[in-house]
Design a protein around this motif. Structure first.
Motif, PDB file in Angstrom:
ATOM      1  N   TYR A 110       0.810  -1.219   0.000  1.00  0.00           N
ATOM      2  CA  TYR A 110       0.000   0.000   0.000  1.00  0.00           C
ATOM      3  C   TYR A 110       0.845   1.272   0.000  1.00  0.00           C
ATOM      4  O   TYR A 110       0.706   2.116  -0.880  1.00  0.00           O
ATOM      5  CB  TYR A 110      -0.938   0.020   1.211  1.00  0.00           C
ATOM      6  CG  TYR A 110      -1.799   1.266   1.260  1.00  0.00           C
ATOM      7  CD1 TYR A 110      -3.004   1.318   0.568  1.00  0.00           C
ATOM      8  CD2 TYR A 110      -1.408   2.384   1.984  1.00  0.00           C
ATOM      9  CE1 TYR A 110      -3.798   2.456   0.588  1.00  0.00           C
ATOM     10  CE2 TYR A 110      -2.189   3.537   2.011  1.00  0.00           C
ATOM     11  CZ  TYR A 110      -3.383   3.561   1.319  1.00  0.00           C
ATOM     12  OH  TYR A 110      -4.153   4.700   1.334  1.00  0.00           O
ATOM     13  N   ARG A 114       1.959   4.267  -3.275  1.00  0.00           N
ATOM     14  CA  ARG A 114       1.155   5.482  -3.205  1.00  0.00           C
ATOM     15  C   ARG A 114       1.845   6.660  -2.550  1.00  0.00           C
ATOM     16  O   ARG A 114       1.422   7.800  -2.720  1.00  0.00           O
ATOM     17  CB  ARG A 114      -0.134   5.196  -2.405  1.00  0.00           C
ATOM     18  CG  ARG A 114      -1.071   4.237  -3.095  1.00  0.00           C
ATOM     19  CD  ARG A 114      -2.164   3.786  -2.133  1.00  0.00           C
ATOM     20  NE  ARG A 114      -3.161   2.946  -2.795  1.00  0.00           N
ATOM     21  CZ  ARG A 114      -2.999   1.665  -3.028  1.00  0.00           C
ATOM     22  NH1 ARG A 114      -1.861   1.072  -2.673  1.00  0.00           N
ATOM     23  NH2 ARG A 114      -3.931   0.967  -3.634  1.00  0.00           N
ATOM     24  N   ASN A 115       2.874   6.424  -1.772  1.00  0.00           N
ATOM     25  CA  ASN A 115       3.439   7.473  -0.933  1.00  0.00           C
ATOM     26  C   ASN A 115       4.948   7.537  -1.118  1.00  0.00           C
ATOM     27  O   ASN A 115       5.659   6.595  -0.768  1.00  0.00           O
ATOM     28  CB  ASN A 115       3.090   7.186   0.535  1.00  0.00           C
ATOM     29  CG  ASN A 115       3.530   8.287   1.469  1.00  0.00           C
ATOM     30  OD1 ASN A 115       4.146   9.275   1.062  1.00  0.00           O
ATOM     31  ND2 ASN A 115       3.234   8.128   2.744  1.00  0.00           N
ATOM     32  N   TRP A 118       7.142   6.934   2.026  1.00  0.00           N
ATOM     33  CA  TRP A 118       6.765   5.709   2.728  1.00  0.00           C
ATOM     34  C   TRP A 118       7.749   5.330   3.825  1.00  0.00           C
ATOM     35  O   TRP A 118       7.368   4.684   4.813  1.00  0.00           O
ATOM     36  CB  TRP A 118       6.613   4.552   1.742  1.00  0.00           C
ATOM     37  CG  TRP A 118       7.871   4.175   1.014  1.00  0.00           C
ATOM     38  CD1 TRP A 118       8.275   4.640  -0.202  1.00  0.00           C
ATOM     39  CD2 TRP A 118       8.885   3.263   1.442  1.00  0.00           C
ATOM     40  NE1 TRP A 118       9.469   4.078  -0.557  1.00  0.00           N
ATOM     41  CE2 TRP A 118       9.867   3.236   0.426  1.00  0.00           C
ATOM     42  CE3 TRP A 118       9.050   2.472   2.575  1.00  0.00           C
ATOM     43  CZ2 TRP A 118      11.005   2.436   0.532  1.00  0.00           C
ATOM     44  CZ3 TRP A 118      10.182   1.672   2.684  1.00  0.00           C
ATOM     45  CH2 TRP A 118      11.143   1.661   1.669  1.00  0.00           C
ATOM     46  N   TRP A 173      -6.834  -0.146   5.848  1.00  0.00           N
ATOM     47  CA  TRP A 173      -6.477  -0.961   4.687  1.00  0.00           C
ATOM     48  C   TRP A 173      -6.842  -2.424   4.922  1.00  0.00           C
ATOM     49  O   TRP A 173      -7.365  -3.097   4.025  1.00  0.00           O
ATOM     50  CB  TRP A 173      -4.981  -0.824   4.398  1.00  0.00           C
ATOM     51  CG  TRP A 173      -4.531  -1.507   3.158  1.00  0.00           C
ATOM     52  CD1 TRP A 173      -4.895  -1.226   1.873  1.00  0.00           C
ATOM     53  CD2 TRP A 173      -3.608  -2.610   3.073  1.00  0.00           C
ATOM     54  NE1 TRP A 173      -4.253  -2.065   0.996  1.00  0.00           N
ATOM     55  CE2 TRP A 173      -3.458  -2.913   1.701  1.00  0.00           C
ATOM     56  CE3 TRP A 173      -2.885  -3.336   4.012  1.00  0.00           C
ATOM     57  CZ2 TRP A 173      -2.627  -3.932   1.254  1.00  0.00           C
ATOM     58  CZ3 TRP A 173      -2.053  -4.356   3.570  1.00  0.00           C
ATOM     59  CH2 TRP A 173      -1.928  -4.641   2.210  1.00  0.00           C
ATOM     60  N   ASN A 257       6.905  10.997 -10.649  1.00  0.00           N
ATOM     61  CA  ASN A 257       7.279  10.096  -9.565  1.00  0.00           C
ATOM     62  C   ASN A 257       8.208  10.736  -8.544  1.00  0.00           C
ATOM     63  O   ASN A 257       8.581  10.109  -7.563  1.00  0.00           O
ATOM     64  CB  ASN A 257       7.919   8.812 -10.115  1.00  0.00           C
ATOM     65  CG  ASN A 257       9.210   9.085 -10.870  1.00  0.00           C
ATOM     66  OD1 ASN A 257       9.683  10.213 -10.953  1.00  0.00           O
ATOM     67  ND2 ASN A 257       9.785   8.033 -11.438  1.00  0.00           N
ATOM     68  N   GLY A 262       2.197  13.900  -7.427  1.00  0.00           N
ATOM     69  CA  GLY A 262       2.196  12.958  -8.538  1.00  0.00           C
ATOM     70  C   GLY A 262       1.930  13.560  -9.900  1.00  0.00           C
ATOM     71  O   GLY A 262       1.513  12.859 -10.816  1.00  0.00           O
TER      72      GLY A 262
END
Length: 396
Positions: A110, A114-115, A118, A173, A257, A262
């Protein structure tokens, strides 16, 4: 989703697109089928022996028919009611993962996709390592609250907010995946009120940092100058690549990226920034503009801040590198740059152009951004060339 399962409806269930999904049977309590991205369908049932929720795998469809799955689910439910469930060790029981197992899975599946930050999420989740051997469906609100209290007691109250945010995302999640039914931390609120920062560096502070940057030399000196001059994020400037730059055109093209939101971001570089970049040497076989090893971008910003603090005017309020963005935005506003252009420069979602207009407006205000950044660079040069009104230079 819940529906009356039939052989026809099971056959028609499409493969999952990005993650597996579940369909619960209206006829048999607890029975559900999981559908994977490959289209595989597996029957499970959910029971609560001794008050602890357990997911039990029945078998794959169509090897196990719907009728067989319903019969097996009812047998398991009967064993639970009669207290005989623990006497049937041949039943494969699927339990929720422990927090120690959940964190790396959450980060890999996850957070990473997406992050871009992270690693910070991973780091803050390890604040809960005291609970790592506990299944996530057995973690209680008070367990998490105690961890947050310990973080606050260590003098980092805002980190407690970040820790709560991270554990909430993890739990949500797993709820979405169907591994747990409810999040144990859903009702928890941030333990510490936060006031949005509005810190803007004054002219004396800008001069002190600029003059310190000249003493720093490569790589941190030119990095600081570009950070102040462009108004971009610290991580974006620190990890700048030569392949992103077109110095002849005065353009820095940040790929999606590498950007927080984004979206591809084009930064028109003022002549002063181009001159700084042209003056830098390049590491052999390295694409990083600011590096000490050639293999990675610069780091160690805490130590850099300590060195800058020693050069700042006496009594300077606390500041952060992110304040450079706010200072650049404020400086551009003072010299008459329109708010939507400032948003475009800093790659913020504009509060001026919104709704359908924001969705379909493909004009990136490139010329306006170039003019704004050139005006700000000129203003920055005026500020840094004025004599200081404090004794900052004597104390640096």
């Amino acid at each position: 989703m819940t529906q009356m399962l039939t052989t026809k409806s099971l056959d028609a269930l499409p493969p999952a697109t990005t993650k597996r999904y579940e369909v619960r049977d209206q006829k048999t309590n607890g029975l559900h089928v999981r559908v994977s991205t490959t289209g595989a369908k597996v029957f499970y049932t959910m029971v609560r022996p001794n008050g602890s929720r357990k997911r039990i795998k029945i078998g794959p469809y169509p090897v196990v028919s719907l009728a067989d799955a319903r019969r097996k689910a009812m047998e398991i439910a009967r064993d639970v009611e009669l207290g005989e469930f623990d006497k049937t060790p041949d039943i494969p029981v699927e339990t929720a993962p422990t927090l120690g197992e959940a964190i790396p899975q959450f980060i890999e599946l996850y957070a990473k996709p997406r992050n871009k930050d992270w690693k910070r999420t991973q780091s803050v989740l390890h604040k809960f390592d005291g609970l790592k051997n506990r299944p996530i469906d057995q973690i209680k609100r008070q367990d998490v609250s105690k961890v947050l209290d310990d973080i606050i007691a260590n003098g980092t109250p805002t980190r407690a907010n970040r820790a709560l945010s991270a554990i909430k995302k993890l739990m949500n999640w797993y709820v979405m995946r169907g591994d747990i039914e409810t999040s144990p931390v859903a009702l928890l609120r941030p333990p510490t009120p936060e006031i949005p920062r509005d810190r803007v560096l004054n002219d004396d502070e800008i001069r002190a940092i600029w003059r310190h940057s000249e003493k720093e030399g490569y790589p941190f000196g030119p990095f600081l100058k570009l950070l102040m001059m462009t108004g971009q994020r610290r991580t974006e400037v620190a990890a700048m690549r030569w392949s992103e730059l077109n110095l002849d055109e005065g353009i820095w093209e940040l790929p999606a990226n590498r950007v927080k939101n984004g979206r591809l971001h084009i930064v028109p570089l003022p002549p002063q920034a181009v001159d700084i970049l042209r003056s830098l040497h390049r590491f052999l076989d390295s694409d990083f503009v600011f590096t000490t090893t050639g293999r990675s971008a610069i780091s160690g910003f805490g130590r850099l801040k300590e060195r800058i603090d020693a050069a700042m005017p006496d009594g300077t309020p606390d500041w952060r590198f992110h304040d450079f963005r706010r200072t650049a935005s404020t400086g551009m506003a003072k010299i008459g740059v329109a708010p939507h252009v400032i948003d475009a420069v800093t790659n913020h979602k504009s509060g001026v152009v919104s709704g359908v207009g924001a969705t379909y407006n493909r004009y990136t205000y490139f010329n306006e951004k170039r003019e704004a950044l050139e005006q700000w660079a000129n203003e920055l040069m005026k500020i840094t060339q004025k004599p200081s009104t404090t004794n900052a230079e004597e104390t640096s």
